[in-house]
Design a protein around this motif. Structure first.
Motif, PDB file in Angstrom:
ATOM      1  N   THR A   1     -21.788 -28.664  25.098  1.00 54.23           N
ATOM      2  CA  THR A   1     -20.543 -28.390  25.807  1.00 54.23           C
ATOM      3  C   THR A   1     -20.762 -28.867  27.243  1.00 54.23           C
ATOM      4  O   THR A   1     -21.882 -29.247  27.588  1.00 54.23           O
ATOM      5  CB  THR A   1     -20.154 -26.899  25.707  1.00 54.23           C
TER       6      THR A   1
ATOM      7  N   GLU B   1     -19.433 -27.466  30.572  1.00 50.26           N
ATOM      8  CA  GLU B   1     -19.016 -26.712  31.769  1.00 50.26           C
ATOM      9  C   GLU B   1     -19.846 -27.097  33.004  1.00 50.26           C
ATOM     10  O   GLU B   1     -19.320 -27.293  34.097  1.00 50.26           O
ATOM     11  CB  GLU B   1     -19.141 -25.195  31.535  1.00 50.26           C
TER      12      GLU B   1
ATOM     13  N   ARG C   1     -24.997 -29.498  18.356  1.00 52.03           N
ATOM     14  CA  ARG C   1     -25.464 -28.099  18.283  1.00 52.03           C
ATOM     15  C   ARG C   1     -26.322 -28.003  17.046  1.00 52.03           C
ATOM     16  O   ARG C   1     -25.863 -28.307  15.939  1.00 52.03           O
ATOM     17  CB  ARG C   1     -24.286 -27.123  18.189  1.00 52.03           C
TER      18      ARG C   1
ATOM     19  N   GLU D   1     -27.011 -26.284  14.608  1.00 54.45           N
ATOM     20  CA  GLU D   1     -26.523 -25.134  13.841  1.00 54.45           C
ATOM     21  C   GLU D   1     -27.568 -24.678  12.834  1.00 54.45           C
ATOM     22  O   GLU D   1     -28.221 -25.504  12.196  1.00 54.45           O
ATOM     23  CB  GLU D   1     -25.250 -25.527  13.080  1.00 54.45           C
TER      24      GLU D   1
ATOM     25  N   MET E   1     -16.975 -29.971   8.790  1.00 53.17           N
ATOM     26  CA  MET E   1     -16.444 -28.683   9.260  1.00 53.17           C
ATOM     27  C   MET E   1     -17.442 -27.958  10.153  1.00 53.17           C
ATOM     28  O   MET E   1     -17.083 -27.420  11.190  1.00 53.17           O
ATOM     29  CB  MET E   1     -16.146 -27.780   8.074  1.00 53.17           C
TER      30      MET E   1
ATOM     31  N   GLY F   1     -20.713 -29.275  11.506  1.00 51.40           N
ATOM     32  CA  GLY F   1     -21.720 -30.320  11.630  1.00 51.40           C
ATOM     33  C   GLY F   1     -22.726 -29.934  12.701  1.00 51.40           C
ATOM     34  O   GLY F   1     -22.605 -28.884  13.338  1.00 51.40           O
TER      35      GLY F   1
ATOM     36  N   ASP G   1     -12.802 -31.727  25.070  1.00 63.47           N
ATOM     37  CA  ASP G   1     -12.964 -30.559  25.932  1.00 63.47           C
ATOM     38  C   ASP G   1     -12.349 -30.809  27.297  1.00 63.47           C
ATOM     39  O   ASP G   1     -12.591 -31.824  27.930  1.00 63.47           O
ATOM     40  CB  ASP G   1     -14.424 -30.077  26.045  1.00 63.47           C
TER      41      ASP G   1
ATOM     42  N   GLU H   1     -11.225 -22.379  12.392  1.00 63.76           N
ATOM     43  CA  GLU H   1     -11.038 -22.469  13.843  1.00 63.76           C
ATOM     44  C   GLU H   1     -11.047 -23.935  14.267  1.00 63.76           C
ATOM     45  O   GLU H   1     -12.069 -24.596  14.189  1.00 63.76           O
ATOM     46  CB  GLU H   1     -12.164 -21.711  14.550  1.00 63.76           C
ATOM     47  N   VAL H   2      -9.882 -24.427  14.708  1.00 65.12           N
ATOM     48  CA  VAL H   2      -9.804 -25.838  15.109  1.00 65.12           C
ATOM     49  C   VAL H   2      -9.761 -26.013  16.621  1.00 65.12           C
ATOM     50  O   VAL H   2      -9.907 -27.124  17.129  1.00 65.12           O
ATOM     51  CB  VAL H   2      -8.595 -26.549  14.452  1.00 65.12           C
ATOM     52  N   GLY H   3      -9.563 -24.912  17.341  1.00 64.56           N
ATOM     53  CA  GLY H   3      -9.563 -24.998  18.801  1.00 64.56           C
ATOM     54  C   GLY H   3      -9.933 -23.656  19.387  1.00 64.56           C
ATOM     55  O   GLY H   3      -9.817 -22.615  18.714  1.00 64.56           O
ATOM     56  N   HIS H   4     -10.411 -23.681  20.634  1.00 65.63           N
ATOM     57  CA  HIS H   4     -10.814 -22.434  21.274  1.00 65.63           C
ATOM     58  C   HIS H   4     -10.659 -22.631  22.782  1.00 65.63           C
ATOM     59  O   HIS H   4     -11.149 -23.622  23.325  1.00 65.63           O
ATOM     60  CB  HIS H   4     -12.270 -22.133  20.916  1.00 65.63           C
TER      61      HIS H   4
ATOM     62  N   PHE I   1     -10.821 -20.816  26.791  1.00 61.33           N
ATOM     63  CA  PHE I   1     -11.517 -19.762  27.528  1.00 61.33           C
ATOM     64  C   PHE I   1     -11.048 -19.738  28.986  1.00 61.33           C
ATOM     65  O   PHE I   1     -10.938 -20.803  29.609  1.00 61.33           O
ATOM     66  CB  PHE I   1     -13.029 -20.041  27.582  1.00 61.33           C
TER      67      PHE I   1
ATOM     68  N   GLY J   1     -11.364 -26.314  24.167  1.00 60.97           N
ATOM     69  CA  GLY J   1     -11.963 -27.234  23.186  1.00 60.97           C
ATOM     70  C   GLY J   1     -11.106 -27.421  21.939  1.00 60.97           C
ATOM     71  O   GLY J   1     -10.484 -26.485  21.445  1.00 60.97           O
TER      72      GLY J   1
HETATM   73  N1  5CA Z   1     -16.690 -25.382  26.078  1.00 60.21           N
HETATM   74  C1  5CA Z   1     -15.848 -24.690  25.159  1.00 60.21           C
HETATM   75  C2  5CA Z   1     -14.459 -25.202  25.174  1.00 60.21           C
HETATM   76  S1  5CA Z   1     -14.327 -26.802  25.757  1.00 60.21           S
HETATM   77  C3  5CA Z   1     -16.437 -24.770  23.745  1.00 60.21           C
HETATM   78  O1  5CA Z   1     -17.438 -25.407  23.552  1.00 60.21           O
HETATM   79  N2  5CA Z   1     -15.787 -24.118  22.812  1.00 60.21           N
HETATM   80  S2  5CA Z   1     -16.220 -23.934  21.277  1.00 60.21           S
HETATM   81  O2  5CA Z   1     -17.595 -23.640  21.191  1.00 60.21           O
HETATM   82  O3  5CA Z   1     -15.353 -22.954  20.729  1.00 60.21           O
HETATM   83  O4  5CA Z   1     -15.978 -25.292  20.560  1.00 60.21           O
HETATM   84  C4  5CA Z   1     -14.672 -25.871  20.560  1.00 60.21           C
HETATM   85  C5  5CA Z   1     -14.267 -26.317  19.174  1.00 60.21           C
HETATM   86  O5  5CA Z   1     -15.228 -27.229  18.654  1.00 60.21           O
HETATM   87  C6  5CA Z   1     -14.231 -25.191  18.136  1.00 60.21           C
HETATM   88  O6  5CA Z   1     -12.993 -24.521  18.183  1.00 60.21           O
HETATM   89  C7  5CA Z   1     -14.405 -25.965  16.838  1.00 60.21           C
HETATM   90  O7  5CA Z   1     -13.148 -26.453  16.385  1.00 60.21           O
HETATM   91  C8  5CA Z   1     -15.274 -27.131  17.253  1.00 60.21           C
HETATM   92  N3  5CA Z   1     -16.672 -26.899  16.803  1.00 60.21           N
HETATM   93  C9  5CA Z   1     -17.568 -26.016  17.299  1.00 60.21           C
HETATM   94  N4  5CA Z   1     -18.730 -26.079  16.637  1.00 60.21           N
HETATM   95  C10 5CA Z   1     -18.588 -27.038  15.694  1.00 60.21           C
HETATM   96  C11 5CA Z   1     -19.435 -27.580  14.677  1.00 60.21           C
HETATM   97  N5  5CA Z   1     -20.686 -27.151  14.521  1.00 60.21           N
HETATM   98  N6  5CA Z   1     -18.940 -28.554  13.869  1.00 60.21           N
HETATM   99  C12 5CA Z   1     -17.668 -29.001  14.022  1.00 60.21           C
HETATM  100  N7  5CA Z   1     -16.838 -28.535  14.960  1.00 60.21           N
HETATM  101  C13 5CA Z   1     -17.269 -27.563  15.791  1.00 60.21           C
END
Ligand code: 5CA
Length: 440
Positions: A109, A111, A140, A142, A150, A152, A159, A280-283, A285, A315
């Protein structure tokens, strides 16, 4: 596009390691190829869809007043040490050393990096509000990468980061992003549900997740039934206006994950709830001064005093969305692309390539469709008719035009609507009228 020239490595069998329908169809339709656990190459069809989704997201960000930048995937550990997150992030962060033994990391990410850009250039409220966004691969590590794109390890994210002089204006910026998310998912042909969320490692006091309803979603959710059909007044949105009212309408509905849901609450019991699953397709903060304080991103206010800038981050999981769209739009035969992100509008299928009248009719239609500014995938290969039709259903373009010797003889051609499966038999003129009038 001629299918004979298009690299489309379709698989006949269901891949063994794929558990959910989007992963199965993405592999079968030759959209992606796994390179290592949670890391994928995007093949031409997958890349087209990823780009279509990305473009819709990018355009909405620009409409909402954000500026596009591009930050690198590799970041220096120093800024993460400044914010205090370097140690906290744990094993999910891929840490790398360069030849001089300097600590780098593959950004999960941004920030810190965007705050560093901001503090170098913006010192006064006069440069605010500001919203910078980019579209870049993240990494990440994971614990359980799964379900293809979905979850990865390497994934594409949009972002965005907002900067404001005080709390009130930063809430306005948050609201603009909230509404722009509702818009951009709608423009992708998706119904997204905003849901109050935890802030996790990003931090902050206010956060919403946007979820797409699908049986295979990772989280179980409880929703007020009317929420599913509520559209708000998205068509009249003007991002210059205060959008608090619009946001309030969306957040007045009940939506909660299973962990947060309280079935004993009397008020909740009186609501008409459905239990479903979501992706969850977006988040988004709102975290105020969480990064600007330790990183010293200070601006001068119009009263002459200084303040750490107020921030939010926003995101969208662009690569995850490719899977989410398929989860929400498919049937037993394959993908059913929403018009908005379909790779081509028409699939023109020549059931007997090499037959002069079939070839000529297809060539004319191929030209006609393009003249009307629609896109078309023309199956001009020599495969069996049955294989072509099955592949067309798997690929899921909105309309199929099916040309074979029988139709040519009867002067009636099949137009199939992939979504409802209905086939109309039309004369050449009726078909060309349809192409003229088809609303995108
Ligand atoms: N910095 C903040 C917002 S910019 C952030 O990183 N938010 S997050 O962690 O929620 O990630 C944003 C979006 O990325 C999530 O809503 C999700 O749709 C997508 N995402 C997160 N992790 C993964 C992953 N491992 N694989 C695919 N998409 C992901």
């Amino acid at each position: 596009m001629l299918l004979s020239r298009f690299f489309l490595p379709v698989l006949k069998e269901t891949p063994k390691d794929a558990e959910i329908v989007s992963h199965i169809y993405m592999l079968r339709a030759g959209m992606i190829q796994q390179s290592s656990s949670g890391i994928y190459s995007w093949l031409p069809l997958g890349k087209i869809i990823l780009d279509n989704i990305t473009d819709i997201c990018r355009n909405e960000m620009i409409l909402a007043g954000a500026n596009e930048i591009l930050m690198p995937t590799l970041q220096s550990a120093n800024i993460w040490k400044e914010s205090g997150r370097y140690e906290d992030y744990g094993k999910e962060m891929l840490r790398i050393k360069d030849r001089n033994e300097r600590d780098l990391l593959y950004g999960p990410t941004n920030e810190e990096l965007v705050t560093e850009i901001f503090r170098t250039h913006v010192k006064s409220y006069k440069g605010l509000p500001l919203n910078l966004f980019h579209i870049q691969w993240k990494f990440r590590d994971e614990l359980r990468p799964r379900f293809g794109v979905m979850r990865g390890r390497e994934f594409l994210m949009k972002d965005a980061y907002s900067f404001d002089v005080d709390y009130e204006s930063s809430i306005k910026s948050y609201n603009i992003m909230f509404i722009s998310y509702m818009q951009l998912f709608k423009k992708m042909g998706l119904k997204a549900i905003p849901m109050k969320a935890d802030t996790g490692p990003i931090g902050g006091d206010l956060s919403h997740e946007f979820i797409v309803i699908a049986d295979t979603g990772e989280s179980e959710v409880f929703l007020e039934e009317d929420f599913l059909s509520f559209e708000g007044s998205l068509n009249e949105i003007n991002y210059e206006r205060d959008l608090q009212n619009e946001v309030d309408k969306f957040t007045s509905f009940y939506a909660a994950t299973e962990e947060k849901h309280n079935p004993n609450d009397k008020k909740i019991q009186s609501l008409n709830l459905i239990k479903t699953r979501g992706i969850e397709v977006g988040h988004i903060f709102h975290f105020g001064q969480k990064y600007s304080k330790p990183m010293n991103a200070i601006v001068n206010k119009n009263d002459g005093k200084n303040t750490p800038v107020y921030m939010g981050s926003y995101g969208v999981g662009l690569s995850r969305l490719v899977g989410a769209v398929i989860e929400a739009n498919h049937d037993k035969d394959g993908i059913v692309w929403p018009q908005e992100i379909a790779p081509w509008h028409y699939n023109l299928i020549n059931l007997k390539s090499g037959d002069k009248s079939c070839d000529d009719t297809c060539k004319n239609l191929y030209k006609l469709i393009q003249e009307k500014n629609y896109t078309v995938l023309y199956d001009d290969t020599d495969e069996r008719a049955g294989a072509k039709l099955a592949r067309a259903d798997l690929l899921g373009l909105p309309f199929q035009i099916i040309i074979g010797p029988k139709g040519i003889k009867e002067k009636l051609f099949d137009l199939k609507n992939r979504k409802n499966g209905k086939i109309e038999r039309l004369s050449y003129d009726e078909l060309s009228n349809f192409i003229n009038q088809n609303n995108r």
